[in-house]
Design a protein around this motif. Structure first.
Motif, PDB file in Angstrom:
ATOM      1  N   GLY A 102       0.659  -1.240  -0.129  1.00 37.14           N
ATOM      2  CA  GLY A 102       0.452   0.353  -0.423  1.00 37.14           C
ATOM      3  C   GLY A 102       0.896   1.339   0.107  1.00 37.14           C
ATOM      4  O   GLY A 102       0.576   2.153   0.211  1.00 37.14           O
ATOM      5  N   LYS A 103       2.403   1.352  -0.024  1.00 34.17           N
ATOM      6  CA  LYS A 103       3.061   1.777   0.542  1.00 34.17           C
ATOM      7  C   LYS A 103       4.285   2.517  -0.991  1.00 34.17           C
ATOM      8  O   LYS A 103       5.410   2.833  -0.449  1.00 34.17           O
ATOM      9  CB  LYS A 103       3.966   2.274   1.460  1.00 34.17           C
ATOM     10  N   GLY A 104       3.886   1.656  -1.836  1.00 32.93           N
ATOM     11  CA  GLY A 104       4.272   1.062  -2.998  1.00 32.93           C
ATOM     12  C   GLY A 104       5.788  -0.372  -2.689  1.00 32.93           C
ATOM     13  O   GLY A 104       6.866  -0.266  -3.796  1.00 32.93           O
ATOM     14  N   GLY A 105       5.611  -0.989  -2.041  1.00 36.88           N
ATOM     15  CA  GLY A 105       6.137  -1.357  -1.577  1.00 36.88           C
ATOM     16  C   GLY A 105       6.250  -2.821  -2.616  1.00 36.88           C
ATOM     17  O   GLY A 105       5.226  -3.357  -3.276  1.00 36.88           O
ATOM     18  N   ALA A 106       6.876  -4.092  -3.232  1.00 38.05           N
ATOM     19  CA  ALA A 106       7.028  -4.747  -3.681  1.00 38.05           C
ATOM     20  C   ALA A 106       7.987  -5.771  -2.932  1.00 38.05           C
ATOM     21  O   ALA A 106       8.876  -5.522  -2.255  1.00 38.05           O
ATOM     22  CB  ALA A 106       7.291  -4.248  -5.239  1.00 38.05           C
ATOM     23  N   SER A 107       8.186  -6.835  -3.909  1.00 39.23           N
ATOM     24  CA  SER A 107       8.934  -8.300  -3.630  1.00 39.23           C
ATOM     25  C   SER A 107       9.885  -8.308  -4.125  1.00 39.23           C
ATOM     26  O   SER A 107      10.303  -7.374  -5.022  1.00 39.23           O
ATOM     27  CB  SER A 107       8.439  -9.363  -3.861  1.00 39.23           C
ATOM     28  N   ALA A 108      11.232  -9.241  -3.553  1.00 42.09           N
ATOM     29  CA  ALA A 108      12.734  -8.077  -4.189  1.00 42.09           C
ATOM     30  C   ALA A 108      12.892  -8.908  -5.412  1.00 42.09           C
ATOM     31  O   ALA A 108      13.240  -7.890  -6.231  1.00 42.09           O
ATOM     32  CB  ALA A 108      13.865  -9.475  -3.094  1.00 42.09           C
ATOM     33  N   ALA A 109      11.874  -9.703  -5.888  1.00 45.06           N
ATOM     34  CA  ALA A 109      11.719 -10.549  -7.428  1.00 45.06           C
ATOM     35  C   ALA A 109      11.225 -10.048  -8.353  1.00 45.06           C
ATOM     36  O   ALA A 109      12.049  -9.798  -9.345  1.00 45.06           O
ATOM     37  CB  ALA A 109      11.283 -11.579  -7.321  1.00 45.06           C
ATOM     38  N   ALA A 110      10.271  -8.418  -8.048  1.00 45.59           N
ATOM     39  CA  ALA A 110       9.538  -8.328  -8.341  1.00 45.59           C
ATOM     40  C   ALA A 110      10.511  -6.839  -9.248  1.00 45.59           C
ATOM     41  O   ALA A 110      10.573  -6.080  -9.855  1.00 45.59           O
ATOM     42  CB  ALA A 110       8.074  -7.707  -7.770  1.00 45.59           C
ATOM     43  N   LEU A 111      11.038  -6.327  -7.605  1.00 46.96           N
ATOM     44  CA  LEU A 111      12.357  -5.392  -7.772  1.00 46.96           C
ATOM     45  C   LEU A 111      13.327  -5.017  -8.941  1.00 46.96           C
ATOM     46  O   LEU A 111      13.598  -4.600  -9.812  1.00 46.96           O
ATOM     47  CB  LEU A 111      12.377  -4.754  -6.636  1.00 46.96           C
ATOM     48  N   ARG A 112      14.488  -6.636  -8.786  1.00 43.19           N
ATOM     49  CA  ARG A 112      14.802  -7.849  -9.324  1.00 43.19           C
ATOM     50  C   ARG A 112      14.553  -7.079 -10.634  1.00 43.19           C
ATOM     51  O   ARG A 112      15.403  -6.681 -11.736  1.00 43.19           O
ATOM     52  CB  ARG A 112      15.417  -8.439  -9.372  1.00 43.19           C
ATOM     53  N   GLU A 113      13.221  -7.483 -11.486  1.00 38.57           N
ATOM     54  CA  GLU A 113      12.530  -7.997 -12.909  1.00 38.57           C
ATOM     55  C   GLU A 113      12.738  -6.263 -12.973  1.00 38.57           C
ATOM     56  O   GLU A 113      12.580  -5.529 -14.001  1.00 38.57           O
ATOM     57  CB  GLU A 113      11.277  -8.421 -12.756  1.00 38.57           C
ATOM     58  N   GLU A 114      11.787  -4.706 -12.378  1.00 39.73           N
ATOM     59  CA  GLU A 114      12.072  -3.997 -12.419  1.00 39.73           C
ATOM     60  C   GLU A 114      13.309  -3.289 -13.100  1.00 39.73           C
ATOM     61  O   GLU A 114      13.698  -2.299 -13.595  1.00 39.73           O
ATOM     62  CB  GLU A 114      11.296  -3.329 -11.215  1.00 39.73           C
TER      63      GLU A 114
ATOM     64  N   VAL B  98       9.896  -2.367   6.915  1.00 38.67           N
ATOM     65  CA  VAL B  98       8.447  -2.446   7.802  1.00 38.67           C
ATOM     66  C   VAL B  98       7.818  -1.430   8.322  1.00 38.67           C
ATOM     67  O   VAL B  98       8.545  -1.133   9.598  1.00 38.67           O
ATOM     68  CB  VAL B  98       8.963  -3.734   8.657  1.00 38.67           C
ATOM     69  N   ARG B  99       7.323  -0.818   8.422  1.00 35.56           N
ATOM     70  CA  ARG B  99       7.281   0.127   9.371  1.00 35.56           C
ATOM     71  C   ARG B  99       6.003  -0.064  10.727  1.00 35.56           C
ATOM     72  O   ARG B  99       5.244   0.678  11.218  1.00 35.56           O
ATOM     73  CB  ARG B  99       5.461   0.830   8.603  1.00 35.56           C
TER      74      ARG B  99
END
Length: 129
Positions: free
Chosen positions: A21-33, A58-59
């Motif tokens: 909800g704050k723009g987070g993503a999995s490490a795998a998704a970030l690597r793809e990006e 983590v907030r």
């Protein structure tokens, strides 16, 4: 900034937001990006960026403190001063008033729910620790 760090062969420390909800993503998704947006200009950028797992943000207060300690430790390890003094950082970092390691004095039963994805895996990791 990332492009300049890669060109100058500077250390890169990746952080990721846990909360989607704050723009987070999995490490795998970030690597793809990263692979997608770094493109041919910076081949291998994802390997450099994700050489170590990203520090997860983590907030929640105690988790934020741990993330800041991980970030600080990685920054310190990248400094020339610590290149020959690694043992100074072997025990990690401590912050006054932080929650420290704890253990149980008697056997504990940890229950997980099939409705909670990943709970069984986490319980297995806790048990192994």
């Amino acid at each position: 900034e990332l492009a300049a760090a890669l060109v100058e062969k500077r250390p890169v420390i990746a952080m990721r937001e846990e909360d989607s909800g704050k723009g987070g993503a999995s490490a795998a998704a970030l690597r793809e990006e990263c692979d997608h947006f770094c493109g041919a200009e910076h081949v291998g950028a994802a390997q450099v960026i994700f050489d170590e797992p990203p520090v997860t943000w983590v907030r929640m207060r105690h988790f934020q403190l741990e993330a800041l300690k991980q970030l600080t430790l990685r920054l310190l390890r990248a400094l020339p001063y610590y290149a020959t003094r690694r043992s100074l950082l072997d025990k990690g970092l401590r912050v006054p008033g932080e929650v420290g390691p704890c253990s149980f004095t008697s056997p504990v039963t940890l229950l997980t729910s099939e409705a909670n994805p990943g709970a069984h895996q986490l319980a297995s990791e806790v048990k192994a620790a």
